[in-house]
Design a protein around this motif. Structure first.
Motif, PDB file in Angstrom:
ATOM      1  N   SER A 226       0.535 -10.989 -20.862  1.00 22.30           N
ATOM      2  CA  SER A 226       0.610 -11.124 -19.407  1.00 22.30           C
ATOM      3  C   SER A 226       0.202  -9.825 -18.715  1.00 22.30           C
ATOM      4  O   SER A 226      -0.451  -9.846 -17.663  1.00 22.30           O
ATOM      5  N   VAL A 227       0.575  -8.700 -19.327  1.00 21.11           N
ATOM      6  CA  VAL A 227       0.173  -7.402 -18.770  1.00 21.11           C
ATOM      7  C   VAL A 227      -1.339  -7.249 -18.847  1.00 21.11           C
ATOM      8  O   VAL A 227      -1.997  -6.816 -17.887  1.00 21.11           O
TER       9      VAL A 227
ATOM     10  N   GLY B 216      -2.206  -8.419 -15.316  1.00 23.76           N
ATOM     11  CA  GLY B 216      -1.770  -7.173 -14.697  1.00 23.76           C
ATOM     12  C   GLY B 216      -0.308  -7.171 -14.319  1.00 23.76           C
ATOM     13  O   GLY B 216       0.102  -6.465 -13.393  1.00 23.76           O
ATOM     14  N   THR B 217       0.496  -7.941 -15.059  1.00 23.61           N
ATOM     15  CA  THR B 217       1.927  -7.994 -14.773  1.00 23.61           C
ATOM     16  C   THR B 217       2.555  -6.614 -14.951  1.00 23.61           C
ATOM     17  O   THR B 217       2.293  -5.925 -15.927  1.00 23.61           O
ATOM     18  N   LYS B 218       3.378  -6.226 -13.992  1.00 24.37           N
ATOM     19  CA  LYS B 218       4.030  -4.929 -14.080  1.00 24.37           C
ATOM     20  C   LYS B 218       5.235  -5.020 -15.016  1.00 24.37           C
ATOM     21  O   LYS B 218       5.970  -6.002 -15.013  1.00 24.37           O
ATOM     22  N   VAL B 219       5.411  -3.976 -15.826  1.00 20.58           N
ATOM     23  CA  VAL B 219       6.541  -3.952 -16.749  1.00 20.58           C
ATOM     24  C   VAL B 219       7.462  -2.791 -16.408  1.00 20.58           C
ATOM     25  O   VAL B 219       7.025  -1.753 -15.928  1.00 20.58           O
ATOM     26  N   ARG B 220       8.742  -3.009 -16.665  1.00 20.70           N
ATOM     27  CA  ARG B 220       9.744  -1.973 -16.437  1.00 20.70           C
ATOM     28  C   ARG B 220       9.964  -1.177 -17.717  1.00 20.70           C
ATOM     29  O   ARG B 220       9.541  -1.586 -18.805  1.00 20.70           O
TER      30      ARG B 220
ATOM     31  N   GLN C 175      11.588  -3.117 -20.417  1.00 22.12           N
ATOM     32  CA  GLN C 175      10.677  -4.038 -21.090  1.00 22.12           C
ATOM     33  C   GLN C 175       9.840  -3.312 -22.133  1.00 22.12           C
ATOM     34  O   GLN C 175       9.582  -3.835 -23.220  1.00 22.12           O
TER      35      GLN C 175
ATOM     36  N   SER D  52      13.995  -6.773 -22.688  1.00 25.42           N
ATOM     37  CA  SER D  52      12.823  -7.114 -21.887  1.00 25.42           C
ATOM     38  C   SER D  52      13.127  -8.136 -20.813  1.00 25.42           C
ATOM     39  O   SER D  52      12.411  -8.231 -19.808  1.00 25.42           O
TER      40      SER D  52
END
Length: 306
Positions: A122-123, A127-131, A134, A298
């Motif tokens: 997904s990233v 371009g999903t942002k991850v913390r 995660q 995550s």
């Protein structure tokens, strides 16, 4: 009698916990079925018969809906072919090949990494942002999978002598994760109608693998026990689990429903030890904790900044 049956149906089909727990149980059972199939039916034969049975059940049931929704699905046909070929046929083919070379415990734990692979995909794709949590979850899960692939041995890891079956299983998870990501842009039709159409495509997509087995002389028709395994795979992990998972998502939404996938490696390990009498070694326990812990990290909600 009918009132009791209707009440029982409401308590089960209307209960997300029951639906999603059964889904995870059936998927965990698929790892055991894959091992039981060894010597009873060849891998590509399992894949072909699995989707033939599923399509024989679903396509007639939903043929009217498939025809009425075909104008909506037709522009997505190339995508649907790829989803069926990689997510259903490719995943299943590598899964059952892996089952001939590794244990059901390993299959289940590696399969548990799938939510993390979906997150990574997904990233990359969206371009999903991850913390930070995660990222830590991804690292923990990767360590767990690496521990399984190395069979708990530093010497095996340093020599890169990874069990091919574990490698096939990891690759199959990548293929199915790609299918899961593609669901984000699937045609706007009923989930069951879409699944019925994909099952029909999967029958056709599984033929080349079957032809390869026949051509190489490795094809094996199911024995009596092989047919029992094929029927279990077709009815439970393929049909009912998909229906139950869709129902669970409908009741509580995708984020909460996705958490139940974490039960798959647990059920797989328990079933493998009890049914197949497979050993559960120290590195299995640590890897299971790492994989589940990574997924838990995550999926935790970000702490709101004050």
């Amino acid at each position: 009698m009918f009132a009791i049956a209707r009440r029982f149906g409401d308590l089960t089909y209307g209960n997300a916990f029951v639906m999603l727990t059964l889904t995870a149980l059936f998927w965990g059972g698929n790892t055991v079925a894959g091992r039981l199939a060894v010597g009873e039916v060849s891998p590509m034969m399992v894949v072909f018969l699995r989707w033939l049975i599923v399509a024989a059940i679903l396509v007639p049931l939903f043929w009217g809906k498939i025809r009425s929704d075909w104008d909506v699905m037709r522009p997505y046909l190339p995508r649907m072919i790829l989803m069926a070929a990689f997510g259903f046929v490719g995943f299943n083919s590598l899964f059952y090949v892996a089952a001939t070379q590794t244990t059901a415990v390993n299959l289940g734990i590696i399969q548990g990494s799938m939510p993390i692979i979906v997150l990574i995909g997904s990233v990359i794709a969206f371009g999903t942002k991850v913390r930070l949590l995660q990222v830590l979850g991804i690292l923990l899960t990767l360590v767990g999978v690496t521990l399984i692939a190395a069979q708990g041995s530093l010497d095996v890891l340093l020599s890169l002598a990874v069990n091919p079956g574990d490698g096939y299983m990891l690759l199959s998870c990548v293929l199915y994760s790609g299918y899961a990501l593609a669901l984000r842009n699937r045609p706007k039709v009923s989930g069951l109608t879409f699944f019925a159409a994909l099952s029909g495509i999967s029958v056709i997509a599984s033929i080349p693998g079957l032809v390869f087995e026949v051509a190489t002389g490795s094809a094996q028709l199911p024995s009596f026990d092989g047919w029992l395994v094929v029927l279990y795979i077709a009815v439970f992990p393929s049909c009912l689990s998909q229906i139950f998972f869709m129902r669970g998502v409908e009741l509580i939404g995708p984020p909460r429903a996705g958490v139940f996938i974490n039960l798959v490696p647990i059920f797989a390990a328990v079933l493998a030890v009890t049914i197949l009498d497979e050993p559960f070694k120290w590195h299995h326990g640590i890897a299971l904790i790492l994989v589940l812990g990574g997924i838990w990290l995550s999926e935790r909600k970000a702490v709101r900044e004050s």
